[in-house]
Design a protein around this motif. Sequence first.
Motif, PDB file in Angstrom:
ATOM      1  N   GLU A 292      45.533  47.173  31.249  1.00  0.00           N
ATOM      2  CA  GLU A 292      46.663  47.945  30.725  1.00  0.00           C
ATOM      3  C   GLU A 292      47.952  47.588  31.467  1.00  0.00           C
ATOM      4  O   GLU A 292      49.028  47.496  30.861  1.00  0.00           O
ATOM      5  N   ILE A 293      47.856  47.357  32.772  1.00  0.00           N
ATOM      6  CA  ILE A 293      49.040  47.000  33.560  1.00  0.00           C
ATOM      7  C   ILE A 293      49.594  45.648  33.116  1.00  0.00           C
ATOM      8  O   ILE A 293      50.804  45.404  33.189  1.00  0.00           O
ATOM      9  N   PRO A 331      43.561  38.703  24.188  1.00  0.00           N
ATOM     10  CA  PRO A 331      44.886  38.787  23.554  1.00  0.00           C
ATOM     11  C   PRO A 331      45.990  39.172  24.536  1.00  0.00           C
ATOM     12  O   PRO A 331      47.122  38.688  24.427  1.00  0.00           O
ATOM     13  N   VAL A 332      45.658  40.028  25.500  1.00  0.00           N
ATOM     14  CA  VAL A 332      46.654  40.429  26.487  1.00  0.00           C
ATOM     15  C   VAL A 332      47.040  39.237  27.369  1.00  0.00           C
ATOM     16  O   VAL A 332      48.210  39.036  27.690  1.00  0.00           O
ATOM     17  N   LEU A 334      46.946  36.115  26.512  1.00  0.00           N
ATOM     18  CA  LEU A 334      47.769  35.230  25.696  1.00  0.00           C
ATOM     19  C   LEU A 334      49.231  35.672  25.703  1.00  0.00           C
ATOM     20  O   LEU A 334      50.155  34.852  25.795  1.00  0.00           O
ATOM     21  N   GLU A 335      49.419  36.975  25.634  1.00  0.00           N
ATOM     22  CA  GLU A 335      50.791  37.502  25.655  1.00  0.00           C
ATOM     23  C   GLU A 335      51.455  37.230  27.000  1.00  0.00           C
ATOM     24  O   GLU A 335      52.624  36.811  27.064  1.00  0.00           O
ATOM     25  N   VAL A 336      50.722  37.470  28.099  1.00  0.00           N
ATOM     26  CA  VAL A 336      51.286  37.220  29.432  1.00  0.00           C
ATOM     27  C   VAL A 336      51.582  35.733  29.616  1.00  0.00           C
ATOM     28  O   VAL A 336      52.584  35.353  30.223  1.00  0.00           O
ATOM     29  N   ALA A 337      50.700  34.883  29.097  1.00  0.00           N
ATOM     30  CA  ALA A 337      50.899  33.437  29.225  1.00  0.00           C
ATOM     31  C   ALA A 337      52.159  32.967  28.515  1.00  0.00           C
ATOM     32  O   ALA A 337      52.727  31.924  28.860  1.00  0.00           O
ATOM     33  N   LEU A 338      52.617  33.720  27.519  1.00  0.00           N
ATOM     34  CA  LEU A 338      53.825  33.347  26.785  1.00  0.00           C
ATOM     35  C   LEU A 338      55.074  34.065  27.284  1.00  0.00           C
ATOM     36  O   LEU A 338      56.155  33.483  27.336  1.00  0.00           O
ATOM     37  N   ILE A 407      51.246  39.516  19.292  1.00  0.00           N
ATOM     38  CA  ILE A 407      52.161  39.242  20.399  1.00  0.00           C
ATOM     39  C   ILE A 407      53.606  39.339  19.937  1.00  0.00           C
ATOM     40  O   ILE A 407      54.459  39.938  20.600  1.00  0.00           O
ATOM     41  N   THR A 408      53.905  38.770  18.773  1.00  0.00           N
ATOM     42  CA  THR A 408      55.289  38.797  18.278  1.00  0.00           C
ATOM     43  C   THR A 408      55.725  40.212  17.921  1.00  0.00           C
ATOM     44  O   THR A 408      56.894  40.564  18.071  1.00  0.00           O
TER      45      THR A 408
END
Length: 434
Positions: A292-293, A331-332, A334-338, A407-408
């Motif tokens: 969550e963080i 998925p989380v 992936l979002e942090v990686a972007l 993510i978008t």
Amino acid sequence: MSDSTASSSSPPIWLYSYIKLRFFNRIQRFLRSKNSNRKRNTTASDPHHFDTLSLRPTKVMVKASRNESNDHKDDGLGLQRAVKKLHFGSWEEKELAAEEIGTLAKDDVKLRKLVGGLGVIPVLVSMVSSEVVDHRRVAVFALVQLANGTYTNKALIVEAGIFSKLPKDINILDEPTRRQFAELLMLLSSLANTPFPLPSSDIVPFLVRILESDSSNVETKQSCLGALHNLSAMLDNAGDLVSNGVVDTLLMLSSDKEMSEKALATLGNLVVTLMGKKAMENSPLVPESLIEILTWDEKSKCQELSSYILMILAHQSSVQREKMNKSGIVPVLLEVALLGSSLAQKRALKLLQWFKDERQTKMGPHSGPQTARFAFGSPVNPHAAEQGKKMMKNLVKQSLHKNMEMITQRASASGDSSKIKALIISTSSKSLPY
């Protein structure tokens, strides 16, 4: 306290005379050093400062120097009276003296060092365990001021037995006194990184009780977290920290954005130890709270610390990676990686690589039902194998596009997502880490 009691507990005459003589000598040296520094600074700044009309020293300078000298004399006399009352006065006089010493030491480092050598610290420490609220309050206030920025005074406070004076029940402390205790322990805990021994087993239970109390405010808890972080920097303290339930307390506080960074930093120190890692693996809050963080886009430091802890837990542990996978970490990540900071991106990509390698291992030729064995390199049906590869590629693309859309949607609330959309259109699944 009656006069008979006070007289029976008074030191012998020779000791009184010795302390008094030593005290006056130190006060005189202190005042002389103050005056000499003042004269040196005045001379160095402008030794030929004359009035342009009379060629005499300006009245403003003379008046200012006299006022400054009088201020130093007043401080010295006030300190002299306060120390004398603290040693030999009644309890009411000790209370006033402790408050005056704390006030004088608050803005003067040299005075703190001077007072620390006059034997007032053991008296102040003894007042901490007093049942009178005001006595305890002013004593802790004075100790905080004396400990601030002076290693010697911190060591003297610890040697005087401050940790044995900590109250077992924090509910008897009002919030200002509780905050002063937390600040004092944070200052003393800096000794953990020095050769001076610090009994963490006496400190940790008191800090945990304050952190778990609903009546403690954020500032008080911040000081407690600072003390725990200093203690966790020494790996030898991990046993006392874990056995007192610090891990679960920190995991709960890490979900609070005001206290998350310090809590995660302490968990980062503990996770590299065997006991700390085991406690986190067995906690019901892991990995959901840490995942969550990772979604806190406005807290990049928290994302970096959380991803670091998850990396340590996932390293060489298929059980922990399975728990993270079921909790929806991919998925989380992936979002942090972007969208994350550079450090958070590197850690997220590393975690994604582990999940990718693990999935490839599970989908290898050895897995799944096998009814017959064939020679190496000879497929059962080339056409069926080709169809299977195409179907897998389509599934991967669908999953990728679904993750990118999520993510978008999150990114659109914080800014322009045109770069991310372009990345989705132009990037194939082979170029991504997962």
